[in-house]
Design a protein around this motif. Structure first.
Motif, PDB file in Angstrom:
ATOM      1  N   SER A 288      74.783 -12.405 102.075  1.00 34.27           N
ATOM      2  CA  SER A 288      73.724 -12.861 102.972  1.00 34.27           C
ATOM      3  C   SER A 288      72.368 -12.258 102.600  1.00 34.27           C
ATOM      4  O   SER A 288      71.388 -12.422 103.315  1.00 34.27           O
ATOM      5  CB  SER A 288      74.079 -12.494 104.414  1.00 34.27           C
ATOM      6  OG  SER A 288      74.256 -11.093 104.491  1.00 34.27           O
TER       7      SER A 288
ATOM      8  N   GLU B  75      63.223  -9.508 100.304  1.00 33.74           N
ATOM      9  CA  GLU B  75      64.251  -9.616 101.333  1.00 33.74           C
ATOM     10  C   GLU B  75      63.646  -9.518 102.719  1.00 33.74           C
ATOM     11  O   GLU B  75      62.657  -8.861 102.917  1.00 33.74           O
ATOM     12  CB  GLU B  75      65.279  -8.489 101.148  1.00 33.74           C
ATOM     13  CG  GLU B  75      64.690  -7.114 101.256  1.00 33.74           C
ATOM     14  CD  GLU B  75      65.748  -6.052 101.029  1.00 33.74           C
ATOM     15  OE1 GLU B  75      66.728  -6.054 101.772  1.00 33.74           O
ATOM     16  OE2 GLU B  75      65.587  -5.253 100.098  1.00 33.74           O
TER      17      GLU B  75
ATOM     18  N   LYS C 115      66.171 -10.443  96.769  1.00 36.88           N
ATOM     19  CA  LYS C 115      67.022  -9.284  96.553  1.00 36.88           C
ATOM     20  C   LYS C 115      68.136  -9.602  95.551  1.00 36.88           C
ATOM     21  O   LYS C 115      68.471  -8.792  94.691  1.00 36.88           O
ATOM     22  CB  LYS C 115      67.627  -8.837  97.877  1.00 36.88           C
ATOM     23  CG  LYS C 115      68.436  -7.564  97.728  1.00 36.88           C
ATOM     24  CD  LYS C 115      68.601  -6.827  99.022  1.00 36.88           C
ATOM     25  CE  LYS C 115      69.270  -5.494  98.769  1.00 36.88           C
ATOM     26  NZ  LYS C 115      69.452  -4.726 100.002  1.00 36.88           N
TER      27      LYS C 115
ATOM     28  N   SER D 119      70.750 -20.323 101.507  1.00 36.80           N
ATOM     29  CA  SER D 119      71.243 -20.058 102.864  1.00 36.80           C
ATOM     30  C   SER D 119      72.756 -19.958 102.865  1.00 36.80           C
ATOM     31  O   SER D 119      73.408 -20.222 101.851  1.00 36.80           O
ATOM     32  CB  SER D 119      70.782 -21.151 103.827  1.00 36.80           C
ATOM     33  OG  SER D 119      71.775 -22.159 103.927  1.00 36.80           O
TER      34      SER D 119
ATOM     35  N   SER E 196      68.704 -11.744 100.746  1.00 34.21           N
ATOM     36  CA  SER E 196      67.680 -12.734 100.426  1.00 34.21           C
ATOM     37  C   SER E 196      67.742 -13.088  98.948  1.00 34.21           C
ATOM     38  O   SER E 196      68.277 -12.327  98.139  1.00 34.21           O
ATOM     39  CB  SER E 196      66.302 -12.173 100.744  1.00 34.21           C
ATOM     40  OG  SER E 196      65.973 -11.176  99.780  1.00 34.21           O
TER      41      SER E 196
END
Lengths: 670, 670
Positions: free
Chosen positions: B589, B670, B594, B560, B591
Motif C-alpha cells: 500500500s 509518499e 516510495k 491504487s 505510494s
C-alpha cells in the motif's frame, strides 16, 4: 558406426531408427568408458593417484551441470520468486553444534586390528551376512533369485564380499534375515555386539575388528591464525539459510510463506566412498527452504500440480515389509493424507515435473517416504525422490518437513527472535494456559538446561500444555526439548493455570519444508537413463539428452575440407552464437559419419552439414540425433528452426513441417 | 524521496534529472546502510557474532553476482569456446606442495607478547611508521596533503593507528620514507629487525611484539577417517585446471592454443581481514588458463581488440617512483612491447570491455604491471586490473603469464608428460646440444634433487645450454630449477656435445596466460561506482546498475489497491516471466514514489505502472530509473520495449522513439 547398407538407404523414412533403449542390455562398462573418454568427469588429482570420493567435471560434465542448474533456477527460483542466497561453505562450529550436526552427523566405523583398514560398520556387517546367506543358498543348491527391482536399493551399500558355499542352520538363516531387515536401525554398540556375536572379521584378511567408533562426517578446519576459532565445511547449505532468516523475513516484508534457495558445494567426509558420483566427499546441492505458517500449510499454486501423477512408496507399506508402489495424483495423495499437506505435495509435484523435464525416465523414479527410524535428526516427515540406476534405487532429492526445529534451536542459542509476527484482523480474547516458574528452584534443578526447558514449555501448543498440566496434577510430568532429551518436572517447579488474554498479534516460528537436490546424483542417473547404443554400432553409444540440458545443442560440419565450405561453417557458428545457441564446429578431416557418432556420444541433439549445395543454392541439412532423420532448408531458415527446437517451442515433427525432408547424404561410416 | 515541488512538475522534460554522481561527495556510510538494509550482503553467522572475512550474499547480492557471472560466461567461455571445468575445492596436499603453495603461500605475522593479539607484520610496521610520519607533519605544522589518487593504493592495507604530534629528526624521516617505499619487499626476518630497530609495539597496548612467524594462508583439513590424507581448501582454482591438462589437451584434439575456464569458490585464511568484501577468507573466482605455444604467442582474434584503449601503469614508470598512467590502444601497447605479446594484450583488451559492459567506471580502472619483487612465485609477467574505490586502487583481475611453471612441476612430480606434440610439416635436421650424465656420480652428488636437475637440463633451450657448455669448459656452471634453487654442476657430472638429429615432431610444454577474476571485489567496486543520491533525496540512494547485471529488471506497480488493477499487475508479471524478464511486483500500500525509490535502491532500471487508463485504454507507463523519464503505450508494446531494453538491443532513446512520452503521473512522494 552405421553399417554401409543402412547408409546407402535412400528412403528417408527408413532412416528413422526408433530408440529402443531397453531392448539391449545396459552396458555400464561402455558408458563408463564414454564418460571418461569424453571427459564428463574424472577422478580429481588423477595424475597424483586420485582420492576416493573426489571428482572433477570436464567440459561436457560442466556444461551439462550448468544447464541442469540453469533449468533448476528457472523452474524454482525465477518461477516462484524465491530469495536466492549465496552463503559461506566455511561454517562456525557453534552454528553446527546448535543444529545438532557436531553431535549427530556421524557414522560408525570399525578397524581391522592388525592392518588398520577402516570400514563403515553397518555396511561391513551387512555385506558379510549377505555373503553368508548367499553361500548358504549355494550349499543348498538354491539358485539365487534374480534381483527384484525394489530390492536392489541394498546393492548401493554392498562391499564386494565373496560368498563361500556353506550351509547354515535354519534358525541362523532366520536370525540373519531379521538382522538384515533392521540393518539401518542399529546403534554403534549394537553393531559391535553383532560383530562379536556373529564373529564378523575383515573379509580380506580374516583379522578381528575393533569396537565401532563414531566418526563425524564433517571436515574440520581452523579459522584465522590463532587456531581458536573452529570451523567445519558445511554438510548442507540449509544452515546458511536459517542463520539469515531474520534478514530474509524482513526482505519479504515480514510475511510468510516465502522460500529461500541456494545452489552450492557441500562436503561430507565419507568413511569409504565407492559408487562413483553417487557417494562423494564434495558435491553440489540445490536447496530450497520454504517457510510456512504451521497452522496453514496450504499452497496458493497447489491447483497447478494437483493432477501430476506420482509413484508413491508410503511408509506403512514399507513397514509391512512390502515395496510395491502406487500411482496417484498429487491431489489425491494430499486428500487421502498420504502426503501430509499441500505445500509438501506441491513440491513433490513440481519436482516430478522438473526431473521429467531434464530427462529422467519417469518409470525409474519413485517417491519413498522415510520410516520413522531412518529420518534425519531434524526431520518431522520426509519423502525421497529415488531414481533407479545400475546402483539400485538412490535418493536424489529429499523433500523433508524440518518442522520448526532449526529456527527454534538457533533462536534459543542466539537469543534472536526468529519468529513471524502477524497482526490479527480483530483483537481476540483467548483462553490460554499460563506457565509460571519457581525461578530459583527451577534454576537450581536444571542449571544450564533451565533456559532451554523454560523456552520449550513457553513455546508449547495448548493441548500439549494441557497434558502436562493434567500429569502435574497427579505428580510428575516431563518435557522433551530440542536437544533430544526429556526432563522431568514437578508441581513445585512449574504451575500451569488457565487465563484469558486479549491478543492483537499472533506470533509463531514458521515450519520449514525443504526440497534438497543432490545434483551429482541426478546428473549420473540422467546419463544412465539417456545412454543407449545403435544396433549397428554397439561400441559407440548415444546420449539422448533433452536439448534443454545437452552440453552442446548443435554440431556444424562440412562434407569436405574445401576452404569455402570451411569458411561457411564458421559463419554459421557466429550466427548461432549471436542468438545464443551453444554450437560446436568440427572442421577436422574425419568422415561425416564419424563426426556425427562423436557428437551422439556427447548428446548433441542436432547437426548442420554444409556441402556444395550450400554454395550453389544456399541450403544446409539438419540432422536429428535419435532418429538420424534429416531435413534441408536455407541457412537462415534452418538456424531459426534450430533456435525453436532448442528453446522447445517446436519439436522434431514441428521442424519437419517447416523444412523439406532430405535423403541425399546420410550418416556414412568413416 | 522526491520533493513535492518536483513531483508536481508536469513538463516531462523537466523530469529528466541528469545523473551527476560526482557532483556530491560519495557517502560510504549511506551506501553501507543501503547494502545491509536491502540485503546485498551481510556478515556470515551474524546472529552468532560473525567471523571476520566471511560474508553471505542475500537475494539482491546473489542475483547481481549470478548476472555478472552469466555475462562472464557469455563473454569468455561461450564467445571463445573455452573448456569449462568444475573441479574440487578440497585439494590433495601433494598437489599444492608441488605447485609451491605449501611452502610459499604465506604471510608473516607478529604477536603481542602479553595479550596474544595477532597482526600481519608488514601491515603493522607500515601503519605505525605512517602514523609517526603523520605526527611529525602535525608537529611541524605541515598540513597533510590531500591524498593523491595514485597514492591511496596504500590505504587498503592501513590498520587504524592514531598519530601523535611528535617531531622527528630529518634523517629519521628520510629513513622512514625509504622503509615505506620498500614495504612489500621485506622478508620475515627483515620485518623482525625493523620492529626491533624502530621499537614498534602494539599500538593499542604498547606491549612488545614477537618475532615474525610465517603463517600459511591455506585452510588445512584431513580427508577420510584415518587422518593420513592431508588436504587443503584450494587458494585458487588454477591447480584444478593444470592437473587435468592431459585430458583437456586430448579433448581439444591435442592442439594448442585453447583455454580452460572455471568459476568457483577459493579460500585464503587471512591473518586479520578487514575492508569488507575486498579481503575475505572465502570468495568466488573466475579463472581462465589459456595454453599457448611458447614460441608463438600471437592470438587469432587480436585484431578485434587492437583498438581498445587501456589505461596503463607499466613497471618501469613505477620503479622510478612515479604513478602517472598512459592511455594507449592494445595494438600500440603490444607493438611497443609494453605488453609482452598478443595473447596477453588480447585478454587485457577483452577484460577492459567486460568490466565496462557490467558497469565499472572506465575512468577509475587501470592496468598496473607487477614489479619483479611483487610477482607471485609462479608468474613470469603480470598485469593487474585495478579498480578505484573508497579503499583505494584494488587489484580485481590479475592477468599473469605463468610461463610453463605449473605444468613443468606437476609433470616432473607425477612423471606424466604434460606436453604438446606437434607434427612437423617437413622432417628437419637440427643441430642440437646433447646432454649426457654420469648417472652414478650425478645421483650420488644430488640425491633426491637429481631427477629435477636432470629434467631441467634436458628441458633447456639451446642458447642456455650453450652458455652452460661454455662455462663447463672453464670449470663449474650452475642450473636454476623450478624449486627456486641453483645447483652447481661440473664437467665430471655432465657433458654437453653438439649433435645433428632429424626431427619429425616438435614437443613442448605450453605457456599459460591466466586472467583471474576476484568476483566479490568486482561486485563491491561496481556497487560503489553505481551509487549516487538524487539532490532531493540524499537519504535514499540510487544504484545505476546496467540492466544487464541489475538484480531485477522491471518493477510492476499499481497506483491504487483496486482489485482489478492488482490483478493486472500479476498478469503483466506472468507475461514478463514467460519471456524471461526478471520482474518484481510491489502490491503493497506504499505510494508510487516510495515504491520507485525502494527500487532505485535495488538498481531496478525500469518500472511499469498500472492505473485506471490500463483498464479503460489498455495502456501502462514505463519509467527509467536514472532520468525518471516516463513513456506510455499499450501493455504488450511496453513489454516488448522492456524486453529489448533488457537485452540491450535498444537504449532509452530507442524506447522513446517507440512509445509516447508521458507526464500525467509522476514520481510522487509518499
Amino acid at each position: 558406426m552405421v553399417t554401409q547398407s543402412a547408409a546407402s538407404t535412400s528412403n528417408p523414412s527408413e532412416l528413422v531408427q526408433p530408440i529402443n533403449k531397453t531392448a539391449h542390455e545396459f552396458d555400464k562398462t561402455t558408458l563408463d568408458a564414454l564418460l571418461a573418454r569424453r571427459f564428463f568427469f574424472a577422478p580429481a588429482f588423477e595424475i597424483y593417484g586420485g582420492v576416493a570420493g573426489l571428482y572433477d567435471y570436464g567440459p561436457t560434465g560442466s556444461a551439462l551441470q550448468a544447464n541442469v542448474l540453469n533449468e533448476w533456477r528457472k523452474h524454482y527460483i525465477i518461477e516462484e520468486d524465491m530469495l536466492e542466497l549465496d552463503t559461506t561453505i566455511m561454517t562456525l562450529s557453534e552454528v553446527l553444534k546448535t543444529s545438532g550436526h557436531v553431535d549427530k552427523f556421524a557414522d560408525w566405523m570399525v578397524k581391522d586390528v592388525q592392518t588398520g583398514e577402516i570400514f563403515r560398520a553397518d555396511h561391513l556387517v551387512e555385506a558379510v551376512i549377505e555373503a553368508r546367506l548367499k553361500g548358504d543358498k549355494e550349499a543348498r543348491g538354491v539358485k539365487d533369485e534374480p534381483v527384484v527391482e525394489e530390492d536392489d536399493k541394498k546393492k548401493k551399500k554392498k562391499k564386494n564380499v565373496k560368498s563361500v558355499a556353506i550351509k547354515l542352520e535354519d534358525d541362523v538363516v532366520a536370525d540373519y534375515e531379521s538382522l538384515l531387515a533392521q540393518i539401518d536401525n542399529y546403534t554403534g554398540p549394537e553393531l559391535g555386539e553383532l560383530v562379536r556375536k556373529h564373529n564378523i572379521r575383515n573379509p580380506a584378511t580374516g583379522n578381528e575388528l575393533s569396537e565401532p567408533v563414531e566418526f563425524n562426517l564433517m571436515f574440520e578446519s581452523n579459522i584465522g591464525p590463532t587456531g581458536q576459532i573452529k570451523g567445519y565445511l558445511r554438510p548442507e547449505t540449509a544452515q546458511g539459510h536459517f542463520v539469515n532468516f531474520a534478514r530474509l523475513l524482513e526482505f519479504n516484508n515480514g510475511k510468510v510463506p516465502f522460500a529461500s534457495a541456494q545452489i552450492g558445494r557441500s562436503f561430507r567426509n565419507e568413511i569409504a566412498p565407492r559408487q562413483g558420483l553417487l557417494r562423494v566427499r564434495e558435491f553440489t546441492m540445490a536447496e530450497i527452504e520454504h517457510y510456512v505458517d504451521p497452522l496453514d500449510k496450504r499452497h496458493a499454486r497447489f491447483h497447478e500440480v494437483k493432477d501430476v501423477t506420482l509413484t508413491l512408496l508410503p511408509k506403512d507399506v514399507q513397514s509391512e515389509g512390502r515395496t510395491e508402489t502406487t500411482r496417484m495424483t498429487v491431489g489425491d495423495a494430499v486428500a487421502k493424507k498420504i502426503v501430509d499437506n499441500e505445500t509438501l505435495g506441491y513440491f513433490l509435484g513440481r519436482t516430478q515435473l522438473f526431473l521429467e523435464k531434464i530427462g529422467i525416465d519417469p518409470s525409474r523414479m519413485r517417491c519413498r517416504q522415510h520410516m520413522a527410524n531412518e529420518m534425519a535428526h531434524y526431520a518431522a516427515d520426509c519423502w525421497d525422490f529415488e531414481i533407479q540406476s545400475s546402483y539400485g534405487w538412490i535418493e536424489c532429492v529429499g523433500c523433508a518437513d524440518r518442522s520448526a526445529y532449526d529456527l527454534t534451536v538457533h533462536s534459543i542459542r542466539t537469543k534472536q527472535p526468529l519468529r513471524v509476527q502477524q497482526k490479527l484482523d480483530q483483537p481476540r480474547k483467548v483462553e490460554k494456559l499460563d506457565v509460571q516458574f519457581d525461578a530459583k528452584k527451577f534454576g537450581m534443578t536444571f542449571k544450564k538446561d533451565a533456559t532451554l526447558i523454560k523456552e520449550t514449555l513457553l513455546g508449547l501448543e495448548k493441548d500439549k500444555l494441557q497434558c502436562i498440566k493434567d500429569e502435574l496434577a497427579s505428580g510428575t510430568s516431563s518435557v522433551r526439548c530440542a536437544d533430544g532429551k526429556s526432563y522431568d518436572i514437578t508441581p513445585d517447579l512449574v504451575k500451569i493455570e488457565p487465563i484469558t488474554v486479549t491478543e492483537y498479534m499472533r506470533e509463531f516460528t514458521p515450519n520449514v519444508i525443504e526440497p534438497s537436490f543432490g545434483i551429482g546424483r541426478i546428473l549420473y542417473s540422467l546419463l544412465e537413463h539417456s545412454y543407449w547404443a545403435r544396433e549397428q554400432d554397439k561400441a559407440r553409444g548415444v546420449l539422448s539428452l533433452p536439448s534443454v540440458v545437452a552440453p552442446i545443442k548443435c554440431l556444424i560440419v562440412t562434407i569436405s575440407q574445401d576452404a569455402e565450405l570451411r569458411a561457411k561453417i564458421h559463419e554459421i557458428s557466429r550466427k548461432m552464437r549471436r542468438i545464443g545457441i551453444a554450437s560446436r564446429v568440427d572442421d577436422s578431416s574425419a568422415s561425416i559419419g564419424k563426426k556425427y557418432a562423436r557428437n551422439d556420444e556427447l548428446g548433441t541433439p542436432f547437426g548442420c552439414t554444409v556441402d556444395f549445395a550450400t554454395i550453389q543454392k544456399g541450403t544446409i541439412t539438419l540432422r536429428e540425433r535419435d532418429s538420424t532423420n534429416q531435413l534441408i532448408g536455407q541457412v537462415d531458415d534452418v538456424i531459426e528452426v534450430v533456435d525453436q527446437l532448442v528453446k522447445g517451442t517446436i519439436d522434431w515433427s514441428g521442424a519437419s513441417a517447416k523444412l523439406e525432408s532430405y535423403s541425399g547424404v546420410q550418416d556414412v561410416e568413416e
